[in-house]
Design a protein around this motif. Sequence first.
Motif, PDB file in Angstrom:
ATOM      1  N   SER A   1       7.758   9.036   6.797  1.00 27.62           N
ATOM      2  CA  SER A   1       6.875   8.747   5.658  1.00 27.62           C
ATOM      3  C   SER A   1       5.451   8.458   6.115  1.00 27.62           C
ATOM      4  CB  SER A   1       7.435   7.557   4.876  1.00 27.62           C
ATOM      5  OG  SER A   1       6.411   6.802   4.264  1.00 27.62           O
ATOM      6  N   THR A   2       4.515   9.205   5.540  1.00 25.31           N
ATOM      7  CA  THR A   2       3.125   9.129   5.996  1.00 25.31           C
ATOM      8  C   THR A   2       2.487   7.770   5.688  1.00 25.31           C
ATOM      9  OG1 THR A   2       2.513  10.209   3.915  1.00 25.31           O
ATOM     10  CG2 THR A   2       2.729  11.609   5.841  1.00 25.31           C
ATOM     11  N   TYR A   3       2.637   7.314   4.438  1.00 19.36           N
ATOM     12  CA  TYR A   3       1.975   6.048   4.080  1.00 19.36           C
ATOM     13  C   TYR A   3       2.693   4.828   4.672  1.00 19.36           C
ATOM     14  CZ  TYR A   3      -1.104   8.502   0.797  1.00 19.36           C
ATOM     15  OH  TYR A   3      -2.056   9.319   0.233  1.00 19.36           O
ATOM     16  N   SER A   4       3.890   5.044   5.254  1.00 17.37           N
ATOM     17  CA  SER A   4       4.519   3.935   5.971  1.00 17.37           C
ATOM     18  C   SER A   4       3.749   3.612   7.257  1.00 17.37           C
ATOM     19  CB  SER A   4       5.981   4.267   6.318  1.00 17.37           C
ATOM     20  OG  SER A   4       6.765   4.365   5.146  1.00 17.37           O
ATOM     21  N   TYR A   5       2.987   4.584   7.745  1.00 12.62           N
ATOM     22  CA  TYR A   5       2.218   4.360   8.980  1.00 12.62           C
ATOM     23  C   TYR A   5       1.199   3.232   8.807  1.00 12.62           C
ATOM     24  CZ  TYR A   5      -1.474   5.471  12.495  1.00 12.62           C
ATOM     25  OH  TYR A   5      -2.447   5.407  13.467  1.00 12.62           O
ATOM     26  N   PRO A   6       0.240   3.349   7.857  1.00 12.76           N
ATOM     27  CA  PRO A   6      -0.693   2.217   7.715  1.00 12.76           C
ATOM     28  C   PRO A   6       0.022   0.916   7.346  1.00 12.76           C
ATOM     29  CG  PRO A   6      -1.023   3.855   5.949  1.00 12.76           C
ATOM     30  CD  PRO A   6      -0.133   4.481   6.974  1.00 12.76           C
ATOM     31  N   ALA A   7       1.085   1.006   6.540  1.00 18.11           N
ATOM     32  CA  ALA A   7       1.814  -0.218   6.164  1.00 18.11           C
ATOM     33  C   ALA A   7       2.399  -0.898   7.399  1.00 18.11           C
ATOM     34  CB  ALA A   7       2.912   0.108   5.147  1.00 18.11           C
ATOM     35  N   ALA A   8       3.038  -0.101   8.265  1.00 14.92           N
ATOM     36  CA  ALA A   8       3.669  -0.659   9.465  1.00 14.92           C
ATOM     37  C   ALA A   8       2.635  -1.273  10.406  1.00 14.92           C
ATOM     38  CB  ALA A   8       4.465   0.425  10.187  1.00 14.92           C
ATOM     39  N   MET A   9       1.450  -0.683  10.441  1.00 16.92           N
ATOM     40  CA  MET A   9       0.446  -1.170  11.379  1.00 16.92           C
ATOM     41  C   MET A   9      -0.226  -2.451  10.908  1.00 16.92           C
ATOM     42  SD  MET A   9       1.114   1.066  13.546  1.00 16.92           S
ATOM     43  CE  MET A   9      -0.015   1.100  14.948  1.00 16.92           C
ATOM     44  N   ARG A  10      -0.215  -2.698   9.591  1.00 17.60           N
ATOM     45  CA  ARG A  10      -0.963  -3.864   9.121  1.00 17.60           C
ATOM     46  C   ARG A  10      -0.096  -4.975   8.565  1.00 17.60           C
ATOM     47  NH1 ARG A  10      -3.268  -3.801   3.823  1.00 17.60           N
ATOM     48  NH2 ARG A  10      -2.049  -2.540   2.392  1.00 17.60           N
ATOM     49  N   ILE A  11       1.223  -4.731   8.390  1.00 18.68           N
ATOM     50  CA  ILE A  11       2.026  -5.721   7.666  1.00 18.68           C
ATOM     51  C   ILE A  11       2.206  -7.033   8.447  1.00 18.68           C
ATOM     52  CG2 ILE A  11       4.300  -4.847   8.440  1.00 18.68           C
ATOM     53  CD1 ILE A  11       5.320  -5.470   5.565  1.00 18.68           C
ATOM     54  N   ALA A  12       2.402  -6.947   9.764  1.00 15.13           N
ATOM     55  CA  ALA A  12       2.751  -8.165  10.508  1.00 15.13           C
ATOM     56  C   ALA A  12       1.641  -9.226  10.454  1.00 15.13           C
ATOM     57  CB  ALA A  12       3.121  -7.809  11.950  1.00 15.13           C
ATOM     58  N   PRO A  13       0.377  -8.889  10.758  1.00 16.50           N
ATOM     59  CA  PRO A  13      -0.660  -9.927  10.670  1.00 16.50           C
ATOM     60  C   PRO A  13      -0.880 -10.444   9.243  1.00 16.50           C
ATOM     61  CG  PRO A  13      -1.601  -7.780  11.324  1.00 16.50           C
ATOM     62  CD  PRO A  13      -0.125  -7.648  11.374  1.00 16.50           C
TER      63      PRO A  13
END
Lengths: 208, 208
Positions: free
Chosen positions: A15-27
């Motif tokens: 999933s393409t939009y999972s990429y930005p989500a995965a990169m920013r969710i933790a902080p």
Amino acid sequence: MPDRPRLDFWFEFASTYSYPAAMRIAPLAEARGVDLRWRPFLLGPIFRAQGWDNSPFNIYPVKGRYMWRDLERVCGALGLPFTQPPSFPQNGLTAARVALAGLAQGWGEEFCRGIYRAQFGDGRDIGEPATVAGVLAALGQDTEAALKQAQSDAIKNALRAQTEEAQRLGIFGAPSFVTADGELFWGNDRLEAALDWALSLSRRGGER
Amino acid sequence: MPDRPRLDFWFEFASTYSYPAAMRIAPLAEARGVDLRWRPFLLGPIFRAQGWDNSPFNIYPVKGRYMWRDLERVCGALGLPFTQPPSFPQNGLTAARVALAGLAQGWGEEFCRGIYRAQFGDGRDIGEPATVAGVLAALGQDTEAALKQAQSDAIKNALRAQTEEAQRLGIFGAPSFVTADGELFWGNDRLEAALDWALSLSRRGGER
């Protein structure tokens, strides 16, 4: 005492939009004091139930063209590297199985970010075992052991069960976020709203 | 001197997420000094070109259920009234024709907001001439004259041409926003990014 807020992060590696989500969710979750559960699942069976044998971004090319351009803009605004991979959607099955094993062992989140970065940052093919192995090696993991464990029946069944759970929760795309009371949020754009919902639940819990 | 930034706001009256976009776009554009063009169009011909004879929210019920819940949350966060109309999608043809006439006469924007409020705020059917007439009357317009003008060949052709232009621009859903250089943004969530893009273009123009 109120429960500590928590949020389930449902994602599929293709999933393409999972990429930005995965990169920013933790902080973001950390800053709000929300506990995250990373829940990889497969969109394939869910798409097939809707009558699709491919990504809707391929079935509807005008939407697909827009998505790639939009993703490039979204990544640019977040300062994330972006390269459109030569093939789409990629086969994220092995990566999802490895992630499930890694999440139980404490190195899963970093592995997930590594897989997304390889695919959408570097434009590599995560369906290639060498790509998955490269991400594992960069984390200092025993590549062979991790790939072997990912092929175990326990992991295969766990991923199947997780995908069925996603479907029961009404999930139809990725990324999705689900709060403790079952409220569903779909899309990278809804991450902040999902975190806010998780927090408001926990505050209400504290008032009981 | 730099050009004043401008943004085209493409909307279809049957489109659910066009409601919050229509209600919030004017003050946001005003605050940023962006000139807006309100561009009603019809999604029907565009959906048919993608092989759909209905809204994708009806064709894919799991997605439709989510959309209504999400729209309720989005409206709640914006303080907008929300009532799910009994039928969906509604026939926005007459409203779109009246809007086109009204936009040329200075009362179109208020009419558009009135139609969206009637449909998604009050749950009324905008396919009913009485609903359109009620919105016109609330604006102090000559209802009969406006409805008659909306049936003129000039207006019918103008709406058809506008829909064809939307299709040429790569528009596949509503709301959409298009900047002077043809950059396309889709969805209420992308309104701020579209305004930012329009502004950055105008700044670059000023540096020439």
